[in-house]
Every structure is written in C-alpha cells, then in structure tokens.
Design a protein around this motif. Structure first.
Motif, PDB file in Angstrom:
ATOM      1  N   ALA A 142      16.670  -8.818  26.228  1.00 40.57           N
ATOM      2  CA  ALA A 142      16.806  -7.407  26.593  1.00 40.57           C
ATOM      3  C   ALA A 142      18.103  -7.187  27.367  1.00 40.57           C
ATOM      4  CB  ALA A 142      15.610  -6.969  27.428  1.00 40.57           C
ATOM      5  N   TRP A 143      18.811  -6.124  27.022  1.00 41.91           N
ATOM      6  CA  TRP A 143      20.048  -5.742  27.717  1.00 41.91           C
ATOM      7  C   TRP A 143      19.709  -4.567  28.628  1.00 41.91           C
ATOM      8  CZ3 TRP A 143      25.078  -7.218  28.344  1.00 41.91           C
ATOM      9  CH2 TRP A 143      25.983  -6.260  28.776  1.00 41.91           C
ATOM     10  N   ASN A 144      19.841  -4.764  29.932  1.00 41.34           N
ATOM     11  CA  ASN A 144      19.408  -3.760  30.893  1.00 41.34           C
ATOM     12  C   ASN A 144      20.554  -2.987  31.534  1.00 41.34           C
ATOM     13  OD1 ASN A 144      16.610  -4.449  30.627  1.00 41.34           O
ATOM     14  ND2 ASN A 144      17.010  -6.299  31.842  1.00 41.34           N
ATOM     15  N   LYS A 145      21.781  -3.224  31.065  1.00 39.83           N
ATOM     16  CA  LYS A 145      22.923  -2.492  31.608  1.00 39.83           C
ATOM     17  C   LYS A 145      23.227  -1.291  30.709  1.00 39.83           C
ATOM     18  CE  LYS A 145      24.699  -6.855  33.423  1.00 39.83           C
ATOM     19  NZ  LYS A 145      25.802  -7.836  33.401  1.00 39.83           N
ATOM     20  N   HIS A 146      24.310  -0.583  31.034  1.00 36.84           N
ATOM     21  CA  HIS A 146      24.658   0.615  30.268  1.00 36.84           C
ATOM     22  C   HIS A 146      24.793   0.294  28.782  1.00 36.84           C
ATOM     23  CE1 HIS A 146      26.425   4.416  29.141  1.00 36.84           C
ATOM     24  NE2 HIS A 146      27.458   3.779  28.603  1.00 36.84           N
ATOM     25  N   HIS A 147      24.291   1.203  27.968  1.00 36.01           N
ATOM     26  CA  HIS A 147      24.305   1.004  26.516  1.00 36.01           C
ATOM     27  C   HIS A 147      24.366   2.364  25.840  1.00 36.01           C
ATOM     28  CE1 HIS A 147      23.164  -0.580  22.542  1.00 36.01           C
ATOM     29  NE2 HIS A 147      23.346  -1.788  23.019  1.00 36.01           N
ATOM     30  N   LEU A 148      24.909   2.417  24.635  1.00 38.32           N
ATOM     31  CA  LEU A 148      24.947   3.666  23.875  1.00 38.32           C
ATOM     32  C   LEU A 148      23.611   3.986  23.220  1.00 38.32           C
ATOM     33  CD1 LEU A 148      28.425   3.487  22.080  1.00 38.32           C
ATOM     34  CD2 LEU A 148      27.825   4.480  24.292  1.00 38.32           C
ATOM     35  N   PHE A 186      23.589   0.903  17.825  1.00 42.53           N
ATOM     36  CA  PHE A 186      24.819   0.475  18.502  1.00 42.53           C
ATOM     37  C   PHE A 186      24.676  -0.951  19.033  1.00 42.53           C
ATOM     38  CE2 PHE A 186      24.323   5.100  19.125  1.00 42.53           C
ATOM     39  CZ  PHE A 186      25.404   5.542  18.381  1.00 42.53           C
ATOM     40  N   ALA A 187      24.157  -1.826  18.169  1.00 42.88           N
ATOM     41  CA  ALA A 187      23.781  -3.182  18.582  1.00 42.88           C
ATOM     42  C   ALA A 187      24.951  -3.970  19.152  1.00 42.88           C
ATOM     43  CB  ALA A 187      23.172  -3.935  17.391  1.00 42.88           C
ATOM     44  N   ARG A 188      26.169  -3.694  18.714  1.00 39.39           N
ATOM     45  CA  ARG A 188      27.321  -4.502  19.136  1.00 39.39           C
ATOM     46  C   ARG A 188      28.022  -3.960  20.384  1.00 39.39           C
ATOM     47  NH1 ARG A 188      30.087  -5.671  13.160  1.00 39.39           N
ATOM     48  NH2 ARG A 188      28.254  -6.689  12.236  1.00 39.39           N
ATOM     49  N   TYR A 189      27.535  -2.873  20.919  1.00 39.65           N
ATOM     50  CA  TYR A 189      28.232  -2.235  22.036  1.00 39.65           C
ATOM     51  C   TYR A 189      28.466  -3.155  23.239  1.00 39.65           C
ATOM     52  CZ  TYR A 189      29.119   0.599  26.132  1.00 39.65           C
ATOM     53  OH  TYR A 189      29.660   1.085  27.298  1.00 39.65           O
ATOM     54  N   PRO A 190      27.513  -3.997  23.657  1.00 43.94           N
ATOM     55  CA  PRO A 190      27.704  -4.768  24.892  1.00 43.94           C
ATOM     56  C   PRO A 190      28.854  -5.766  24.876  1.00 43.94           C
ATOM     57  CG  PRO A 190      25.363  -4.658  24.341  1.00 43.94           C
ATOM     58  CD  PRO A 190      26.125  -4.151  23.157  1.00 43.94           C
ATOM     59  N   ALA A 191      29.423  -6.054  23.729  1.00 43.45           N
ATOM     60  CA  ALA A 191      30.447  -7.105  23.645  1.00 43.45           C
ATOM     61  C   ALA A 191      31.585  -6.887  24.632  1.00 43.45           C
ATOM     62  CB  ALA A 191      30.993  -7.190  22.215  1.00 43.45           C
ATOM     63  N   ARG A 212      30.950   1.459   8.692  1.00 42.69           N
ATOM     64  CA  ARG A 212      29.721   2.042   9.229  1.00 42.69           C
ATOM     65  C   ARG A 212      30.056   2.916  10.436  1.00 42.69           C
ATOM     66  NH1 ARG A 212      26.635  -3.572   8.755  1.00 42.69           N
ATOM     67  NH2 ARG A 212      27.171  -3.732  10.955  1.00 42.69           N
ATOM     68  N   GLN A 213      29.394   4.052  10.530  1.00 44.61           N
ATOM     69  CA  GLN A 213      29.701   5.006  11.591  1.00 44.61           C
ATOM     70  C   GLN A 213      29.372   4.450  12.978  1.00 44.61           C
ATOM     71  OE1 GLN A 213      31.357   7.931  11.037  1.00 44.61           O
ATOM     72  NE2 GLN A 213      31.532   7.906  13.270  1.00 44.61           N
ATOM     73  N   GLU A 214      28.312   3.672  13.087  1.00 45.47           N
ATOM     74  CA  GLU A 214      27.956   3.119  14.396  1.00 45.47           C
ATOM     75  C   GLU A 214      29.074   2.262  14.958  1.00 45.47           C
ATOM     76  OE1 GLU A 214      24.327   1.121  15.124  1.00 45.47           O
ATOM     77  OE2 GLU A 214      23.069   2.771  14.431  1.00 45.47           O
ATOM     78  N   GLU A 215      29.668   1.422  14.113  1.00 47.04           N
ATOM     79  CA  GLU A 215      30.749   0.562  14.571  1.00 47.04           C
ATOM     80  C   GLU A 215      31.976   1.390  14.962  1.00 47.04           C
ATOM     81  OE1 GLU A 215      28.475  -0.533  12.503  1.00 47.04           O
ATOM     82  OE2 GLU A 215      27.939  -2.247  13.757  1.00 47.04           O
ATOM     83  N   LYS A 216      32.223   2.462  14.218  1.00 48.79           N
ATOM     84  CA  LYS A 216      33.331   3.351  14.581  1.00 48.79           C
ATOM     85  C   LYS A 216      33.067   4.022  15.927  1.00 48.79           C
ATOM     86  CE  LYS A 216      35.313   4.558  10.091  1.00 48.79           C
ATOM     87  NZ  LYS A 216      35.593   5.647   9.132  1.00 48.79           N
ATOM     88  N   ASP A 217      31.850   4.466  16.137  1.00 49.36           N
ATOM     89  CA  ASP A 217      31.507   5.112  17.410  1.00 49.36           C
ATOM     90  C   ASP A 217      31.675   4.147  18.581  1.00 49.36           C
ATOM     91  OD1 ASP A 217      30.916   7.416  16.037  1.00 49.36           O
ATOM     92  OD2 ASP A 217      28.743   7.091  16.033  1.00 49.36           O
ATOM     93  N   ILE A 218      31.274   2.896  18.369  1.00 48.13           N
ATOM     94  CA  ILE A 218      31.428   1.888  19.419  1.00 48.13           C
ATOM     95  C   ILE A 218      32.904   1.666  19.723  1.00 48.13           C
ATOM     96  CG2 ILE A 218      31.115  -0.550  19.993  1.00 48.13           C
ATOM     97  CD1 ILE A 218      28.537  -0.477  18.297  1.00 48.13           C
ATOM     98  N   CYS A 219      33.714   1.510  18.691  1.00 48.65           N
ATOM     99  CA  CYS A 219      35.152   1.294  18.886  1.00 48.65           C
ATOM    100  C   CYS A 219      35.794   2.444  19.648  1.00 48.65           C
ATOM    101  CB  CYS A 219      35.842   1.124  17.536  1.00 48.65           C
ATOM    102  SG  CYS A 219      35.574  -0.467  16.742  1.00 48.65           S
TER     103      CYS A 219
END
Length: 245
Positions: A142-148, A186-191, A212-219
């Motif tokens: 589980a990731w408990n910090k800020h996330h999209l 937005f699974a890759r956001y925490p990187a 994929r739009q999610e990856e674009k949004d993260i970038c």
C-alpha cells in the motif's frame, strides 16, 4: 418504391463501400509502416547488442523495439553511472548490455513479480550480465503518500516496497515501465516522488507507454510539480522523456 429513392439508396451504398475500402486501405498501410518500423528498430538493436542469445519476446506488454533501440543508444552515449528501472524484462537486458559495453555503471532493477524476476535473472546469468544489475524483487505494498489515484477509487494505490529503494543515490536515468496499469489508477505515479531527491541534476526520466492517457497525465503532473521539460516521442507505444534545461 419510387425509382429515384431506390437510385439514391444504391448510390449511398456504393459510396459507403468506397469509403470503407479507403479506410481499410489506410489502416493496412499504417499497420505495414508500424511493422516495418519495429522490424527495422529490432534489426539495428541486434547489431548493437553484444549478447549471444536472443531477446525475450517483444510483443504484448513488453517494451517495443523502437524504445529499446533508443534506450541502448542513449545509455551508450550518455554514459550513466546509475540507472534505475521499475519493471524488469527486455529493458533490463538491453540496459545491462549497454553498461557492459561502456565498461562501467550499474542498473538497479525493481520488480514486483517473483516469476518475471526469475526469468530476468536467468537471462542475465546466461548472458554473463548479472554483475551489471542489482535485481530487487518484492510484492507491491500500500502507498500511503500523495497519489493521483482518487480517494474513493475502487482500487487503492500500491507501489514497490520502500526497502527495495534502500541505498539508491545519484540516479542518472530513471526508466518507468511498472507496475502494471491494472494495479490501480495512475499506478506509476509514485516513481518520481519516491526518487526525486536521489536524481542527479542532469538526470532524465523515461516513461514508457505514453500512448495511454494515464501515463501522459502522470508525466504532465511530474513536469509541473518538479520543474522538468517534457517531450513525447511518437513511438509504437509512446515514450515521454522528462529532463531539465
């Protein structure tokens, strides 16, 4: 039926068939061009690699040949000392090969699947590339910090265990190709939040799959929050590269 109405319907039918044939022809040309580009990229990549065996299958979820060719070229040209990737596989083999040809550097590969981690390790050992890679495997937590990911999302955010990031410093290249998109939104956001403070000033961050739009949004969020320049490359599955001016 009125003959004029019938004629109009026949004309409409022939017009629709003509448009359909035109669309199919365009799609076939597009597919042929895409296949040619990947075959060409794979051919050039194989010329650059020093491995004796074959690459893992590069279809499906695997990194595409055009990205792998760009990756190998970049690593050999930029001479990174520390490369970190999220998601092991063909990119691990290609990066390790480039580091070996450079004669220095290390790849830290973070993987959540013991199955795919073992496959990667077996390939590295077979190609005598294991000394160039620190492969770290651990199930997502589980990731408990800020996330999209929205707070009311059906799937809460998960990420690689923090213990897998221990001792990582001075990153020159961060390659993000995991975890799988089905993990959560937005699974890759925490990187980048997890490793931003460990990047060297001239480091680049590569995001695969930016079709994929999610990856674009993260970038875009990374670029806005951390002051990176963002450029997209129209490769088969898309590639986003973040760098500082």
């Amino acid at each position: 039926m009125d003959i004029k109405v019938l004629e109009n319907k026949v004309d409409l039918l022939f017009s629709s068939q003509k448009q359909l044939r035109s669309l199919i022809a365009k799609d076939l040309v597009s597919i042929q061009n895409r296949l040619y580009t990947q075959s060409e990229s794979l051919s050039w990549l194989q010329r650059r690699l020093s491995i004796k065996g074959q690459l893992p299958p590069l279809r499906g979820w695997a990194t595409s040949p055009d990205v792998l060719l760009r990756l190998h070229t970049h690593v050999m040209a930029s001479l990174p000392k520390v490369v970190v990737e999220f998601g092991s596989g063909s990119s691990t083999l290609v990066t390790a090969d480039a580091l070996r040809q450079n004669g220095f550097g290390q790849l830290i590969s973070i993987e959540h699947s013991s199955h795919y981690g073992k496959q990667t390790l077996d390939t590295l050992i077979a190609e005598n590339l294991q000394p160039w890679v620190d492969l770290r495997v651990g199930e997502l937590e589980a990731w408990n910090k800020h996330h999209l990911c929205p707070s009311d999302a059906e799937k809460p955010p998960f990420w690689y265990p923090e213990r897998l990031l221990k001792g990582i410093e001075g990153i020159d290249l961060l390659l993000v190709d995991g975890p799988p998109g089905a993990t959560c939104e937005f699974a890759r956001y925490p990187a980048l939040p997890a490793l931003f403070e460990r990047l060297n000033p001239g480091a680049q961050v590569w995001m695969d799959d930016t079709v994929r739009q999610e990856e674009k949004d993260i970038c875009q969020r990374w670029a806005d929050d951390y002051g990176f320049n963002l450029e997209y490359y129209p490769l088969e599955k898309g590639l986003g590269i973040l760098s500082r001016a």
